[in-house]
Design a protein around this motif. Sequence first.
Motif, PDB file in Angstrom:
ATOM      1  N   ALA A  15       0.841  -1.194   0.000  1.00  0.00           N
ATOM      2  CA  ALA A  15       0.000   0.000   0.000  1.00  0.00           C
ATOM      3  C   ALA A  15       0.878   1.245   0.000  1.00  0.00           C
ATOM      4  O   ALA A  15       1.732   1.409   0.859  1.00  0.00           O
ATOM      5  CB  ALA A  15      -0.923   0.011   1.210  1.00  0.00           C
ATOM      6  N   CYS A  16       0.697   2.090  -0.970  1.00  0.00           N
ATOM      7  CA  CYS A  16       1.425   3.358  -1.064  1.00  0.00           C
ATOM      8  C   CYS A  16       2.942   3.157  -1.056  1.00  0.00           C
ATOM      9  O   CYS A  16       3.678   4.009  -0.595  1.00  0.00           O
ATOM     10  CB  CYS A  16       1.038   4.296   0.074  1.00  0.00           C
ATOM     11  N   ASN A  17       3.415   1.997  -1.544  1.00  0.00           N
ATOM     12  CA  ASN A  17       4.853   1.705  -1.519  1.00  0.00           C
ATOM     13  C   ASN A  17       5.433   1.899  -0.125  1.00  0.00           C
ATOM     14  O   ASN A  17       6.478   2.493   0.061  1.00  0.00           O
ATOM     15  CB  ASN A  17       5.595   2.566  -2.539  1.00  0.00           C
ATOM     16  N   ALA A  18       4.746   1.398   0.865  1.00  0.00           N
ATOM     17  CA  ALA A  18       5.132   1.612   2.255  1.00  0.00           C
ATOM     18  C   ALA A  18       6.339   0.773   2.641  1.00  0.00           C
ATOM     19  O   ALA A  18       6.526  -0.345   2.184  1.00  0.00           O
ATOM     20  CB  ALA A  18       3.960   1.299   3.174  1.00  0.00           C
ATOM     21  N   TYR A  19       7.168   1.348   3.528  1.00  0.00           N
ATOM     22  CA  TYR A  19       8.329   0.668   4.092  1.00  0.00           C
ATOM     23  C   TYR A  19       8.079   0.258   5.526  1.00  0.00           C
ATOM     24  O   TYR A  19       8.768  -0.595   6.059  1.00  0.00           O
ATOM     25  CB  TYR A  19       9.556   1.585   4.058  1.00  0.00           C
ATOM     26  N   ALA A  20       7.108   0.910   6.183  1.00  0.00           N
ATOM     27  CA  ALA A  20       6.832   0.629   7.589  1.00  0.00           C
ATOM     28  C   ALA A  20       5.442   1.128   7.933  1.00  0.00           C
ATOM     29  O   ALA A  20       4.841   1.900   7.177  1.00  0.00           O
ATOM     30  CB  ALA A  20       7.869   1.313   8.478  1.00  0.00           C
ATOM     31  N   SER A  21       4.942   0.672   9.072  1.00  0.00           N
ATOM     32  CA  SER A  21       3.652   1.157   9.560  1.00  0.00           C
ATOM     33  C   SER A  21       3.678   1.203  11.073  1.00  0.00           C
ATOM     34  O   SER A  21       4.457   0.510  11.725  1.00  0.00           O
ATOM     35  CB  SER A  21       2.510   0.254   9.079  1.00  0.00           C
ATOM     36  N   THR A  22       2.820   2.041  11.627  1.00  0.00           N
ATOM     37  CA  THR A  22       2.652   2.135  13.076  1.00  0.00           C
ATOM     38  C   THR A  22       1.167   2.075  13.374  1.00  0.00           C
ATOM     39  O   THR A  22       0.361   2.761  12.741  1.00  0.00           O
ATOM     40  CB  THR A  22       3.245   3.448  13.630  1.00  0.00           C
ATOM     41  N   SER A  23       0.809   1.240  14.321  1.00  0.00           N
ATOM     42  CA  SER A  23      -0.569   1.126  14.779  1.00  0.00           C
ATOM     43  C   SER A  23      -0.620   1.613  16.220  1.00  0.00           C
ATOM     44  O   SER A  23       0.067   1.071  17.084  1.00  0.00           O
ATOM     45  CB  SER A  23      -1.034  -0.328  14.695  1.00  0.00           C
ATOM     46  N   LEU A  24      -1.421   2.645  16.457  1.00  0.00           N
ATOM     47  CA  LEU A  24      -1.561   3.175  17.807  1.00  0.00           C
ATOM     48  C   LEU A  24      -2.516   2.290  18.599  1.00  0.00           C
ATOM     49  O   LEU A  24      -3.593   1.952  18.126  1.00  0.00           O
ATOM     50  CB  LEU A  24      -2.076   4.612  17.764  1.00  0.00           C
ATOM     51  N   SER A  25      -2.122   1.913  19.784  1.00  0.00           N
ATOM     52  CA  SER A  25      -2.945   1.064  20.653  1.00  0.00           C
ATOM     53  C   SER A  25      -3.578   1.906  21.746  1.00  0.00           C
ATOM     54  O   SER A  25      -3.538   1.571  22.921  1.00  0.00           O
ATOM     55  CB  SER A  25      -2.075  -0.039  21.262  1.00  0.00           C
ATOM     56  N   ASP A  26      -4.176   3.015  21.325  1.00  0.00           N
ATOM     57  CA  ASP A  26      -4.776   3.939  22.288  1.00  0.00           C
ATOM     58  C   ASP A  26      -6.299   3.972  22.168  1.00  0.00           C
ATOM     59  O   ASP A  26      -6.946   4.849  22.697  1.00  0.00           O
ATOM     60  CB  ASP A  26      -4.201   5.341  22.095  1.00  0.00           C
ATOM     61  N   GLY A  27      -6.857   2.986  21.444  1.00  0.00           N
ATOM     62  CA  GLY A  27      -8.295   2.930  21.270  1.00  0.00           C
ATOM     63  C   GLY A  27      -8.795   3.653  20.033  1.00  0.00           C
ATOM     64  O   GLY A  27      -9.959   3.546  19.683  1.00  0.00           O
ATOM     65  N   SER A  28      -7.930   4.386  19.342  1.00  0.00           N
ATOM     66  CA  SER A  28      -8.361   5.152  18.163  1.00  0.00           C
ATOM     67  C   SER A  28      -8.399   4.303  16.901  1.00  0.00           C
ATOM     68  O   SER A  28      -9.091   4.650  15.952  1.00  0.00           O
ATOM     69  CB  SER A  28      -7.412   6.341  17.930  1.00  0.00           C
TER      70      SER A  28
END
Length: 131
Positions: free
Chosen positions: A83-96
């Motif tokens: 997706a979008c030529n992504a190299y990394a991703s971050t998932s927030l675990s704050d309920g959002s």
Amino acid sequence: MGICSYNDSNPVCRCHSDNFELVDKRESRKGCKKKVELRDCPPGKETMLPLEHSIFLTYPPELSLQIYYIAISACMLNCLVGACNAYASTSLSDGSGQCYLKSNNFMSGYHSPAMPSTSYMKVCGPVMPTP
């Protein structure tokens, strides 16, 4: 590329896993580089390296263009499948449910046990955890 945390007053930086090596062994703050670049990775060998309690730093306009609201597993898979030529991703675990992708190959990040997020970095597999 490196993950840094802080002791009393100084950053302490390290490589994400044994898939990386320090750019300069005498100065860890210079970051890390991948041992095998993605462009040199055999087809089907790309995988995601999980980095718990870590967040990749982002800067405008990058962040505003690549925010999604999806589950953590979908955040990781979205990056892995290109997706979008992504190299990394971050998932927030704050309920959002917020997920953001990094399409820039230059990355720096922050790690803290109190950080409510998991980041993933695309690497040429297999993932080799740092002992």
